[in-house]
Design a protein around this motif. Structure first.
Motif, PDB file in Angstrom:
ATOM      1  N   GLY A 233     -59.307  68.964 -65.102  1.00 21.44           N
ATOM      2  CA  GLY A 233     -58.589  69.638 -64.283  1.00 21.44           C
ATOM      3  C   GLY A 233     -58.110  69.213 -63.283  1.00 21.44           C
ATOM      4  N   PRO A 234     -59.176  68.534 -62.213  1.00 16.33           N
ATOM      5  CA  PRO A 234     -58.158  66.946 -61.204  1.00 16.33           C
ATOM      6  C   PRO A 234     -57.380  66.443 -61.366  1.00 16.33           C
ATOM      7  N   LEU A 235     -56.114  66.301 -60.819  1.00 13.96           N
ATOM      8  CA  LEU A 235     -54.917  64.857 -60.887  1.00 13.96           C
ATOM      9  C   LEU A 235     -55.679  63.717 -59.714  1.00 13.96           C
ATOM     10  N   ILE A 236     -55.804  62.752 -60.785  1.00 12.38           N
ATOM     11  CA  ILE A 236     -56.094  61.802 -59.931  1.00 12.38           C
ATOM     12  C   ILE A 236     -55.191  60.965 -59.924  1.00 12.38           C
ATOM     13  N   ASN A 237     -55.012  59.985 -58.766  1.00 11.48           N
ATOM     14  CA  ASN A 237     -54.158  59.320 -58.617  1.00 11.48           C
ATOM     15  C   ASN A 237     -54.469  58.162 -57.528  1.00 11.48           C
ATOM     16  N   SER A 238     -53.643  56.814 -57.131  1.00 11.29           N
ATOM     17  CA  SER A 238     -54.330  56.380 -56.809  1.00 11.29           C
ATOM     18  C   SER A 238     -52.731  56.357 -55.679  1.00 11.29           C
ATOM     19  N   ALA A 239     -53.077  54.798 -54.763  1.00  8.31           N
ATOM     20  CA  ALA A 239     -51.593  55.228 -53.727  1.00  8.31           C
ATOM     21  C   ALA A 239     -51.884  53.836 -52.537  1.00  8.31           C
ATOM     22  N   CYS A 240     -50.553  53.416 -52.839  1.00  4.01           N
ATOM     23  CA  CYS A 240     -50.670  52.644 -51.412  1.00  4.01           C
ATOM     24  C   CYS A 240     -49.608  53.760 -50.087  1.00  4.01           C
ATOM     25  N   PRO A 241     -50.382  52.885 -49.062  1.00  4.37           N
ATOM     26  CA  PRO A 241     -50.066  53.243 -47.241  1.00  4.37           C
ATOM     27  C   PRO A 241     -49.408  53.328 -47.029  1.00  4.37           C
ATOM     28  N   GLY A 242     -48.614  51.794 -47.520  1.00  2.00           N
ATOM     29  CA  GLY A 242     -47.280  50.894 -46.740  1.00  2.00           C
ATOM     30  C   GLY A 242     -48.405  49.420 -46.145  1.00  2.00           C
ATOM     31  N   TYR A 243     -47.616  49.379 -45.293  1.00  2.63           N
ATOM     32  CA  TYR A 243     -47.902  47.829 -44.537  1.00  2.63           C
ATOM     33  C   TYR A 243     -48.171  48.511 -43.335  1.00  2.63           C
ATOM     34  N   VAL A 244     -49.336  48.446 -43.244  1.00  2.00           N
ATOM     35  CA  VAL A 244     -49.833  49.987 -41.737  1.00  2.00           C
ATOM     36  C   VAL A 244     -50.493  48.657 -40.700  1.00  2.00           C
ATOM     37  N   ASN A 245     -50.296  49.104 -39.692  1.00  2.00           N
ATOM     38  CA  ASN A 245     -50.210  49.177 -38.246  1.00  2.00           C
ATOM     39  C   ASN A 245     -51.798  48.322 -38.136  1.00  2.00           C
ATOM     40  N   THR A 246     -52.843  48.495 -38.694  1.00  2.00           N
ATOM     41  CA  THR A 246     -54.628  48.011 -37.992  1.00  2.00           C
ATOM     42  C   THR A 246     -55.364  47.465 -38.260  1.00  2.00           C
ATOM     43  N   ASP A 247     -57.306  46.585 -38.657  1.00  2.00           N
ATOM     44  CA  ASP A 247     -57.424  45.754 -38.106  1.00  2.00           C
ATOM     45  C   ASP A 247     -57.546  45.323 -39.628  1.00  2.00           C
ATOM     46  N   MET A 248     -57.064  46.068 -40.373  1.00  2.00           N
ATOM     47  CA  MET A 248     -56.653  45.078 -41.552  1.00  2.00           C
ATOM     48  C   MET A 248     -55.707  43.969 -41.575  1.00  2.00           C
TER      49      MET A 248
END
Length: 288
Positions: A233-248
């Protein structure tokens, strides 16, 4: 209070994770899955940082203006719960607490927790894969049985375009694309570690990049996991948030955390028309 829907966000005390929690609260009223009050668990390893993050959101200007939180007459409530995905006991403890509190199941999990270490060595590779690949997939297996058996339930793994397959030899790329099971992907990760330990990862067809390879593994394993669970039942996906301005990204990102949160939030709250096992960016499926 009785909640109609319950969601979990891992690694949510700062950066993209914190923004995901905020945007879930802001966007939930307009979701086709809005069926009443929403409880969002903001999880983090450190209790002090997690509770401080919840306090920050309670005073957040965007949330106040949109009257998103129950304290302001809205639909969403945010609670902190400790979770360190690199500790099996922590994952299990949280799962048990969720079972006790929400016996009829939860509605979505967004696995955002991850690391990006400096340098490249076998230790860096093992630590990075340990968190971003092995621990994230352990969390998936533990939390999936808690999700309601419905296509409105979601499991979202935050990956990265750094995991694109254009960095690999044709042989390794084909192994990724032909992987039918999570074990197939894990075998690739094991071969990467062995090649790094031998100092021959490039000769073996891999990039000298721990984070990128961990995210390639996560995309591949998410795809295989979705295929294995498609009848549940549950839908399972992966995602890229983009090049985000974070500590990482050391502050070099071009997107704000709230902009980076959009695709993971969409995958949790939108009508996906049954789409599962895909890799998404900019709210659209992407070639891997």
């Amino acid at each position: 209070m009785t909640y109609s829907r319950v969601g979990v966000v891992t690694g949510a005390n700062k950066g993209i994770g914190l923004a995901i929690v905020r945007q879930l609260a802001v966007q939930y009223p307009n979701s086709p899955h809005n069926s009443g009050p929403l409880l969002i668990y903001l999880t983090a390893r450190d209790k002090g940082r997690g509770e401080a993050a919840v306090k920050e959101l309670l005073e957040d200007g965007q949330l106040k203006r949109s009257k998103a939180l129950t304290r302001d007459g809205g639909l969403s409530e945010i609670k902190y719960h400790q979770l360190d995905i690199t500790e099996s006991s922590s994952i299990q403890s949280f799962a048990e607490d969720l079972k006790k509190a929400h016996g009829d199941g939860i509605d979505f999990v967004i696995n955002n927790a991850g690391i990006a270490l400096q340098g490249f060595s076998s230790d860096v590779v093992k630590t990075t894969l340990g968190c971003n690949y092995y621990s994230t997939m352990e969390a998936c297996h533990t939390f999936l049985p808690l999700l309601k058996p419905s296509a409105t339930s979601r499991l979202v793994n935050v990956a990265s375009t750094a995991g694109a397959l254009n960095k690999y030899s044709d042989e390794i790329r084909n192994r990724f694309l032909s992987s039918k099971t999570e074990s197939d992907v894990t075998a690739i990760m094991q071969d990467f570690v062995a090649a790094v330990e031998a100092g021959k990862e490039k000769e073996a067809g891999f990039p000298s990049a721990a984070y990128a390879t961990s995210k390639a593994g996560l995309i591949g394993a998410t795809r295989a996991f979705a295929a294995a669970e498609k009848d549940r039942g549950p839908l399972i996906n992966s995602a890229c948030p983009g090049y985000v301005n974070t500590d990482m990204t050391k502050g070099n990102g071009t997107l704000s955390p709230d902009e980076g949160a959009q695709t993971p939030v969409m995958l949790a709250l939108a009508d996906l028309m049954g789409q599962t096992g895909l890799f998404w960016r900019n709210e659209r499926p992407q070639e891997w």
